[in-house]
Scaffold this motif. Sequence first.
Motif, short mmCIF file in Angstrom:
data_model
loop_
_atom_site.label_atom_id
_atom_site.label_comp_id
_atom_site.label_asym_id
_atom_site.label_seq_id
_atom_site.Cartn_x
_atom_site.Cartn_y
_atom_site.Cartn_z
N ASP A 198 -4.28 -2.36 -6.26
CA ASP A 198 -4.86 -2.73 -4.98
C ASP A 198 -6.14 -1.93 -4.71
O ASP A 198 -7.14 -2.48 -4.22
N LYS A 213 -9.04 -3.29 -6.82
CA LYS A 213 -9.55 -4.53 -6.24
C LYS A 213 -10.48 -4.25 -5.07
O LYS A 213 -11.55 -4.85 -4.93
N TRP A 257 -14.56 -5.06 -4.70
CA TRP A 257 -15.16 -5.82 -3.60
C TRP A 257 -16.23 -4.98 -2.90
O TRP A 257 -17.30 -5.49 -2.53
N TRP A 307 -7.89 -13.45 -12.04
CA TRP A 307 -8.62 -12.52 -12.89
C TRP A 307 -10.01 -13.06 -13.26
O TRP A 307 -10.93 -12.27 -13.49
N TYR A 328 -12.22 -11.93 -10.46
CA TYR A 328 -12.59 -10.52 -10.58
C TYR A 328 -13.67 -10.35 -11.66
O TYR A 328 -14.63 -9.58 -11.48
#
Length: 479
Positions: free
Chosen positions: A194, A197, A201, A453, A456
């Motif tokens: 988490d 991620k 961002w 994915w 990402y």
Amino acid sequence: MLFNSVDFALFLPIVFLLYWGVTHKSIKLQNIFIVVASYLFYGWWDWHFLFLIVTSTLVDFFVGIGLKKYHSVKSRKALLVLSIITNVGILVFFKYYNFFVESFVNAFSLFGKDISASTLNLILPVGISFYTFQTLSYSIDVYKRNIEPTTNFFAFTAFVCFFPQLVAGPIERAKHLLPQFQKKRHFNYNDGVDGLKQILWGLFKKMVIADNCGRYVDILFSNSSDYSSSSLVLGVLFFSFQIYADFSGYSDIAIGVAKLFGFKLKQNFATPYFSKSIIEFWQRWHISLSTWFRDYVYIPLGGSKVGTSRFICNILLVFIISGFWHGASWTFIFWGFFHAILYLITYYIMRKRKDLAKAKVYGFKYVIQVLITFSVVSFAWIFFRAESLDNAFVYIGNLFSVSLFSIPNFTDIRSLSVLLFFISVLLIVEWRGREEPYAIKLLFYNRIKMIRWSFYALLLFFIGMYANTDEVPFIYFQF
């Protein structure tokens, strides 16, 4: 050391591996290691200013112990005053000394009196506005007996200098963060994923959106007379997204990095540009600072539980101080004053309509309210970004002309179009994730893993392709 630098890309995994691989068996060892890593992180910029962090740490640690030891009102007040003078004194000297001297000289010149006064060639220590507020809030909370003071020196020192949020927040409260340094931490794989991620961002917002917006903003605000009004409108729009993507991007990275080390920091932004009023905007923008001023300035002044004139004064004072907190310039003071006026107007309109606590309905009215709020917030950003009040008013004067309806006069239309595309991506993704702590937390969560994915990977690709080749500092480093 910048989050968007090669240095940090090497620093983070080394610290992470040593933290979990070598120090994980001892809380004390973990805290000492965090202190060392944090001092290295801060000292990478300029190690000379580490003594300021150490000073704040020592004063507030022993003030906390003293507040527990002594029970007389006089002694406790003296200790609190010591903490306030130390932290505010450090902040005022390094950040505002020259401003006060220059303002004093200019004030006398208005009356035909020319006086000379010396200014100092001071370097503003990075993060000074953040860590002084964090340590000061600890002493105030202990004084009010809202929390028990700690006797664990290394836990307290780590709380003050924790490197993810040391230089630009979030401004954490001891009640929330300090206990996390006093208990055993275990690596949690889900929290680690988490965190990565959220870091991704944040880097996308900073390196792809904020830095590219900044290229146009710098040109337009430096040469506003050379561009059409329509181009200047884009300049305001780009700065609105630059400062949001830059600062919220920093907060995302800081919170994400903290998760890698087993800590949970407070959310600092909650999609503020989707607010339908100025009041809601300030509930969603730089939450840690807004709540700090609410709890330690606004409420002690009486908040809204006073007469009308006193309430208006409270709002004006809090916003002006908040503006001044951002920098030693009349532009920030005016920006704070402008927001205070907007806040008061909104407050009385909403109170008259009795819809202060109405539930949000996403319809046409909501869209109009969001657009109006975003427009006035963006207009106010002109004063925040301008080098001086004169430059701000010149920009505004050039903003309203017959060329407002012309095509913006930029030569590199392709780069401009790409930037507008990324801003659109930001808005869509943040709208989809508006109820989450950060926008992509649950994005594609229920889809095939390959889709998630791939998204990402696409963010990483955009960062690699469109990031500025220079390591651009975060805007709030100057505050």
